[in-house]
Design a protein around this motif. Structure first.
Motif, PDB file in Angstrom:
ATOM      1  N   ASN A 182       0.816  -1.230   0.000  1.00  0.00           N
ATOM      2  CA  ASN A 182       0.000   0.000   0.000  1.00  0.00           C
ATOM      3  C   ASN A 182       0.839   1.265   0.000  1.00  0.00           C
ATOM      4  O   ASN A 182       0.290   2.362   0.091  1.00  0.00           O
ATOM      5  N   MET A 190      -1.685   0.392   8.189  1.00  0.00           N
ATOM      6  CA  MET A 190      -2.895  -0.066   7.508  1.00  0.00           C
ATOM      7  C   MET A 190      -3.465   1.066   6.650  1.00  0.00           C
ATOM      8  O   MET A 190      -3.209   2.233   6.908  1.00  0.00           O
ATOM      9  N   SER A 191      -4.241   0.683   5.633  1.00  0.00           N
ATOM     10  CA  SER A 191      -4.781   1.673   4.698  1.00  0.00           C
ATOM     11  C   SER A 191      -6.084   2.252   5.233  1.00  0.00           C
ATOM     12  O   SER A 191      -6.861   1.552   5.889  1.00  0.00           O
ATOM     13  N   ASP A 235      -9.791   3.168   5.311  1.00  0.00           N
ATOM     14  CA  ASP A 235     -10.878   2.345   4.740  1.00  0.00           C
ATOM     15  C   ASP A 235     -11.463   2.970   3.476  1.00  0.00           C
ATOM     16  O   ASP A 235     -11.946   2.257   2.607  1.00  0.00           O
ATOM     17  N   GLY A 295      -1.423  -4.050   3.634  1.00  0.00           N
ATOM     18  CA  GLY A 295      -0.951  -3.009   4.543  1.00  0.00           C
ATOM     19  C   GLY A 295       0.450  -3.315   5.045  1.00  0.00           C
ATOM     20  O   GLY A 295       0.921  -4.458   4.955  1.00  0.00           O
ATOM     21  N   LEU A 345      -7.218  -8.484  12.185  1.00  0.00           N
ATOM     22  CA  LEU A 345      -7.965  -7.569  11.304  1.00  0.00           C
ATOM     23  C   LEU A 345      -8.645  -8.405  10.224  1.00  0.00           C
ATOM     24  O   LEU A 345      -8.168  -8.516   9.102  1.00  0.00           O
ATOM     25  N   LYS A 388      -8.459  -8.363   6.156  1.00  0.00           N
ATOM     26  CA  LYS A 388      -7.422  -7.451   5.673  1.00  0.00           C
ATOM     27  C   LYS A 388      -6.107  -8.197   5.532  1.00  0.00           C
ATOM     28  O   LYS A 388      -5.762  -9.049   6.377  1.00  0.00           O
ATOM     29  N   ASP A 389      -5.373  -7.901   4.474  1.00  0.00           N
ATOM     30  CA  ASP A 389      -4.027  -8.464   4.287  1.00  0.00           C
ATOM     31  C   ASP A 389      -3.009  -7.431   4.754  1.00  0.00           C
ATOM     32  O   ASP A 389      -3.125  -6.249   4.383  1.00  0.00           O
ATOM     33  N   TRP A 390      -2.080  -7.856   5.568  1.00  0.00           N
ATOM     34  CA  TRP A 390      -1.039  -6.932   6.041  1.00  0.00           C
ATOM     35  C   TRP A 390       0.216  -7.735   6.370  1.00  0.00           C
ATOM     36  O   TRP A 390       0.172  -8.956   6.556  1.00  0.00           O
TER      37      TRP A 390
END
Ligand code: FHN
Length: 608
Positions: free
Chosen positions: A255, A267-268, A270, A278, A289, A292-294
């Motif tokens: 990101n 994190m991005s 929303d 992220g 989360l 969500k991918d991070w």
């Protein structure tokens, strides 16, 4: 929408064939070559687009970051000083004149570089992919780019294409090859200007190099950085994302290409397009989360680049637990190494990679292909999930050998040691399952159990073995604008010092509440203690602590500052058998804030 008139592969090939031209001519060609062609918009794709591309990445859970560049020659020091813990920033924080910094290339020998050995050490650690810096903020290219002579093949004694050798070794050993590319540049001798002064002149150069990384080196990950610069816009980032997906539809992009990232928490936002994942940096999100991918990127000492006098190495146990913690919350862990200018990986890094590998050899089933824990905070460790199996990572060994697992089975349940497979005896009680691990061999890094079977999680905080409860800040349920705080403040480029203790902070409104749910309490009175801090300008608030009839009133006395903690007991509360919710709510707030809270303890008071 900016784009190219000629097929991108032809464009990339044309600049590659131009390899023999002088830099100025190369740069002129790169700047003049792109015309316009429509790239497809990949920023509004259905979820399955990302799911299909990310599945290997989600299963991998563990990658190795590699920060390598001419800054390694300086090892983090300039004129006898260490300008900043992050050695790769020495040109900037050390105010090294550009011409002087460029001379590092002539001493950047890589004479001990062995791509095969690097990749084998990385693979033995259990990592499934790498992300290597191809161009950091200094503008130097670790690949034989046709667009600049300021690169590892043309400007160093090594004289070979470092990145091609590394990419080939990755493919030989089945490690996915990924690349880091900095948007930010402090220097670009080929273009003769820095992007901040001429973004339109820089974009074709950037696109040309990204085409090289994809076309010539076959990268599967583009890990951008330096997007924080105010001359870089969100639209620029989305254009580059679409360009990359046009070149290689299944590529994965972090990101830090758009402006969606929320500081070091990574994190991005929303409401913004944050590409594919992220990027928390030097920290791991407090809770899972879902959806969500991070990937948390972290250093082994304090520096990303090689710092010759930074011996502040994290223990292997800490690194393994970072990996576990990331996986338990549904994220990846990108652990950094900073090789030396001769191409050797520091021995301290090699030792840790090998030790992590020995742990992963026994426990990789509990990491690869898992998703986030089904449990809330576990007082003794972490968990990951794979279908109906929960992998339980035991950090804190119960003194009596009895491990309380807040889970109510529905049908058959098996519980075994992951290492060796020994069945673990257990008893089913009201508050869950009590596993007898008395005779289980203990792994000081983390001992792993596999618990398989259907059932329900008992949410809330289970009692300690002595019946007391420890209510940490990060297990609290917060309502309103009150939130979890991790000092020191985010946003600064700080070294990789371990995260300080977290606290409940920003408690400014009487409508805000803090609560904890505890399970399996024995009925009776409990002494309540609070570790709190309160700036003198915010003291004297009255806080009501419930449950029950004998709710407590806490008048908050001042401490020296918001981070000067003391332990205070306003008295005792009464808990009923089983589940109880303890809630803190300000009833009056004469000044600015209420208090910061780190821990609340409930200790049973023996009945007379
Ligand atoms: O400025 C860079 C830093 O040098 C390093 O590359 C890290 C790695 O994620 N990223 C930036 C700081 O956030």
């Amino acid at each position: 929408m900016n784009s190219l008139m000629i097929p991108l592969s032809v464009f990339a090939a044309s600049i590659l064939q131009a390899g023999g031209l002088p830099d100025a001519e190369l740069a002129r060609q790169a700047v003049s070559a792109p015309e316009t062609v429509q790239t497809k918009d990949f920023t509004h794709m259905p979820p399955q687009d990302r799911d299909e591309r990310m599945q290997w990445w989600r299963d991998a859970r563990f990658g190795i970051f590699i920060h390598i560049g001419p800054y390694a020659v300086m090892g983090g020091e300039y004129k006898g000083r260490v300008p900043h813990p992050c050695a790769e920033w020495i040109m900037n924080f050390g105010k090294v004149p550009t011409a002087e910094y460029r001379t590092n290339a002539a001493r950047f020998t890589l004479d001990q570089f062995d791509a095969d050995a690097w990749v084998q050490a990385i693979k033995a650690a259990g990592a499934k992919y790498i992300v290597v810096t191809t161009k950091h903020h200094d503008g130097f290219c670790m690949f034989d780019s046709a667009l600049t002579g300021y690169n590892v093949k043309k400007a160093t004694p090594y004289g070979k294409d470092f990145l091609k050798e590394l990419a080939d070794a990755c493919r030989k050993h089945g490690v996915v090859f990924g690349t880091y590319y900095s948007v930010l540049e402090w220097d670009n001798p080929a273009l003769g200007f820095i992007p901040a002064k001429n973004k339109q002149g820089y974009l074709p150069y950037m696109k040309g190099q990204l085409a090289e990384l994809i076309g010539k080196y076959g990268t599967d990950i583009l890990w951008f950085d330096g997007e924080w610069e105010n001359w870089w816009t969100d639209a620029d980032g989305r254009e580059i994302y679409n360009y990359l997906r046009t070149l290689k539809p299944n590529i994965i992009v972090n990101n830090r290409i758009t402006k969606a990232r929320q500081g070091m928490a990574g994190m991005s936002k929303d409401n913004m397009f944050g590409a594919d994942f992220g990027t928390p940096e030097q920290e791991i999100p407090d809770t899972g989360l879902p959806g969500k991918d991070w990937e948390s990127c972290m250093t082994m000492n304090k520096s990303w680049g090689y710092a010759k006098n930074d011996h502040d190495w994290k223990s292997t146990q800490t690194l393994i637990r970072h990996l576990i913690d990331s996986a338990s919350k549904g994220g990846n862990y990108l652990l950094n190494i900073g090789p030396m200018p001769n191409g050797e990986i520091p021995q301290a890094s090699l030792d840790r990679l090998a030790e992590i590998g020995r742990w992963m050899d026994k426990n990789h089933e509990a990491i690869y292909g898992t998703t986030l824990s089904i449990f809330g905070k576990l007082p003794w460790g972490r968990s990951t999930t794979k279908g109906d199996t929960s992998y339980l990572f035991i950090y804190d060994w119960p003194q009596d050998g009895k491990l309380l697992i807040p889970f109510t089975p529905e049908g058959e349940l098996t519980l075994k040691a992951l290492n060796g497979g020994a069945a673990i005896p257990y008893e089913h009680i009201t508050g869950g399952i009590v596993a007898d691990i008395t005779n289980l061999a203990r792994d000081p890094d983390a001992t792993v159990l596999a618990m398989s079977g259907k059932g329900k999680v008992i949410d809330g905080i289970p009692p300690q073995t002595d019946g007391s409860f420890i209510l940490n800040a990060n297990t609290a349920r917060l309502a309103g604008e009150i939130k979890l705080e991790t000092p020191p403040a985010h946003g600064k480029l700080v070294g990789a010092s371990e995260k300080t203790a977290q606290n409940i902070g920003f408690w400014m409104k009487p409508s805000d509440t803090v609560s904890w749910k505890v399970n399996n309490a024995k009925p009776g009175r409990y002494r309540l203690e609070i570790d709190y801090a309160c700036d003198p300008n915010s003291a004297d608030t009255s806080v009501t602590i419930s449950p029950g009839s004998d709710s407590l009133e806490w008048i908050v006395s001042p401490t020296a500052s918001w981070q000067d903690y003391r332990t205070f007991s306003p008295g005792a509360i009464r808990l009923q058998q089983g589940d109880n919710t303890i809630t803190f709510k300000a009833t009056t707030k004469p000044k600015i804030g209420v208090a910061n809270i780190r821990i609340v303890r409930l200790t049973p008071i023996p009945s007379r």
